[in-house]
Write a protein that holds these residues in place. Structure first.
Motif, mmCIF file in Angstrom:
data_model
loop_
_atom_site.group_PDB
_atom_site.id
_atom_site.type_symbol
_atom_site.label_atom_id
_atom_site.label_comp_id
_atom_site.label_asym_id
_atom_site.label_seq_id
_atom_site.Cartn_x
_atom_site.Cartn_y
_atom_site.Cartn_z
ATOM 1 N N GLY A 1 40.062 -2.548 -7.021
ATOM 2 C CA GLY A 1 40.245 -3.388 -8.208
ATOM 3 C C GLY A 1 38.984 -3.502 -9.041
ATOM 4 N N ILE A 2 37.846 -3.669 -8.387
ATOM 5 C CA ILE A 2 36.570 -3.766 -9.113
ATOM 6 C C ILE A 2 36.261 -2.461 -9.828
ATOM 7 C CG2 ILE A 2 34.063 -3.961 -8.790
ATOM 8 C CD1 ILE A 2 34.724 -5.987 -6.515
ATOM 9 N N ILE A 3 36.440 -1.340 -9.125
ATOM 10 C CA ILE A 3 36.156 -0.034 -9.737
ATOM 11 C C ILE A 3 37.064 0.213 -10.932
ATOM 12 C CG2 ILE A 3 36.318 2.461 -9.347
ATOM 13 C CD1 ILE A 3 35.296 1.894 -6.484
ATOM 14 N N LEU A 4 38.358 -0.080 -10.797
ATOM 15 C CA LEU A 4 39.274 0.120 -11.915
ATOM 16 C C LEU A 4 38.953 -0.791 -13.097
ATOM 17 C CD1 LEU A 4 42.710 0.604 -10.128
ATOM 18 C CD2 LEU A 4 41.389 2.302 -11.380
ATOM 19 N N THR A 5 38.575 -2.026 -12.823
ATOM 20 C CA THR A 5 38.222 -2.950 -13.901
ATOM 21 C C THR A 5 37.000 -2.458 -14.667
ATOM 22 O OG1 THR A 5 39.140 -4.811 -12.684
ATOM 23 C CG2 THR A 5 37.566 -5.326 -14.434
ATOM 24 N N VAL A 6 35.978 -2.031 -13.952
ATOM 25 C CA VAL A 6 34.767 -1.522 -14.614
ATOM 26 C C VAL A 6 35.084 -0.261 -15.410
ATOM 27 C CG1 VAL A 6 32.502 -0.498 -14.179
ATOM 28 C CG2 VAL A 6 33.174 -2.580 -12.979
ATOM 29 N N ALA A 7 35.873 0.637 -14.826
ATOM 30 C CA ALA A 7 36.218 1.880 -15.522
ATOM 31 C C ALA A 7 37.013 1.602 -16.791
ATOM 32 C CB ALA A 7 36.998 2.796 -14.589
ATOM 33 N N ILE A 8 37.980 0.721 -16.716
ATOM 34 C CA ILE A 8 38.787 0.410 -17.896
ATOM 35 C C ILE A 8 37.944 -0.272 -18.971
ATOM 36 C CG2 ILE A 8 40.685 -1.058 -18.718
ATOM 37 C CD1 ILE A 8 42.139 -0.337 -16.100
ATOM 38 N N ASN A 9 37.033 -1.144 -18.575
ATOM 39 C CA ASN A 9 36.148 -1.788 -19.556
ATOM 40 C C ASN A 9 35.248 -0.764 -20.239
ATOM 41 O OD1 ASN A 9 37.135 -4.366 -19.219
ATOM 42 N ND2 ASN A 9 35.630 -4.918 -17.662
ATOM 43 N N ILE B 1 35.891 2.487 -20.659
ATOM 44 C CA ILE B 1 36.750 3.292 -21.537
ATOM 45 C C ILE B 1 37.086 2.508 -22.797
ATOM 46 C CG2 ILE B 1 39.058 4.305 -21.748
ATOM 47 C CD1 ILE B 1 38.801 5.065 -18.761
ATOM 48 N N GLU B 2 37.327 1.216 -22.663
ATOM 49 C CA GLU B 2 37.617 0.381 -23.821
ATOM 50 C C GLU B 2 36.423 0.314 -24.768
ATOM 51 O OE1 GLU B 2 39.389 -4.050 -24.825
ATOM 52 O OE2 GLU B 2 38.528 -3.660 -22.857
ATOM 53 N N LYS B 3 35.210 0.230 -24.221
ATOM 54 C CA LYS B 3 34.014 0.212 -25.077
ATOM 55 C C LYS B 3 33.875 1.504 -25.869
ATOM 56 C CE LYS B 3 31.251 -2.849 -22.187
ATOM 57 N NZ LYS B 3 30.097 -2.931 -21.274
ATOM 58 N N ILE B 4 34.282 2.622 -25.280
ATOM 59 C CA ILE B 4 34.183 3.909 -25.972
ATOM 60 C C ILE B 4 35.274 4.041 -27.028
ATOM 61 C CG2 ILE B 4 34.413 6.409 -25.665
ATOM 62 C CD1 ILE B 4 33.127 5.985 -22.871
ATOM 63 N N LEU B 5 36.494 3.678 -26.661
ATOM 64 C CA LEU B 5 37.622 3.871 -27.572
ATOM 65 C C LEU B 5 37.733 2.800 -28.646
ATOM 66 C CD1 LEU B 5 40.402 4.987 -25.064
ATOM 67 C CD2 LEU B 5 39.029 6.410 -26.595
ATOM 68 N N ILE B 6 37.270 1.577 -28.362
ATOM 69 C CA ILE B 6 37.394 0.476 -29.306
ATOM 70 C C ILE B 6 36.019 -0.190 -29.447
ATOM 71 C CG2 ILE B 6 38.723 -1.575 -29.905
ATOM 72 C CD1 ILE B 6 40.736 -0.770 -27.755
ATOM 73 N N PRO B 7 35.074 0.466 -30.120
ATOM 74 C CA PRO B 7 33.707 -0.073 -30.187
ATOM 75 C C PRO B 7 33.605 -1.364 -30.997
ATOM 76 C CG PRO B 7 33.909 1.865 -31.589
ATOM 77 C CD PRO B 7 35.198 1.729 -30.833
ATOM 78 N N TRP B 8 34.523 -1.616 -31.921
ATOM 79 C CA TRP B 8 34.428 -2.830 -32.754
ATOM 80 C C TRP B 8 34.876 -4.073 -31.998
ATOM 81 C CZ3 TRP B 8 37.904 1.140 -33.528
ATOM 82 C CH2 TRP B 8 39.227 0.855 -33.254
ATOM 83 N N ARG B 9 35.364 -3.937 -30.789
ATOM 84 C CA ARG B 9 35.848 -5.080 -30.030
ATOM 85 C C ARG B 9 34.800 -5.608 -29.053
ATOM 86 N NH1 ARG B 9 40.882 -5.508 -26.199
ATOM 87 N NH2 ARG B 9 40.812 -7.732 -26.155
#
Length: 64
Positions: free
Chosen positions: A45-53, A55-63
């Motif tokens: 769960g920790i690894i998936l949460t960090v990975a998704i965060n 990926i989100e920083k890369i794909l949605i930088p304005w957020r």
């Protein structure tokens, strides 16, 4: 949250998997095995949460 729900579903209706291992360890009082299963689910769960965060920083930088 999804990982936890998968583990709970395995506890109820599966014959293999992490959830089944945790449930069978609980029924047979194999406390060490039960905690190892819980620890593995927590680490996943920790690894998936960090990975998704990340990926989100890369794909949605304005957020940020």
């Amino acid at each position: 949250m999804g990982i936890v729900l998968i583990a709970v579903a395995e506890m109820i209706g599966a014959k293999s998997g992490h959830g089944y291992m945790i449930w069978s360890a609980w029924k047979t009082f194999a406390v060490e095995q039960m905690y190892v299963g819980l620890f593995v689910i927590a680490i996943i769960g920790i690894i998936l949460t960090v990975a998704i965060n990340e990926i989100e920083k890369i794909l949605i930088p304005w957020r940020a």
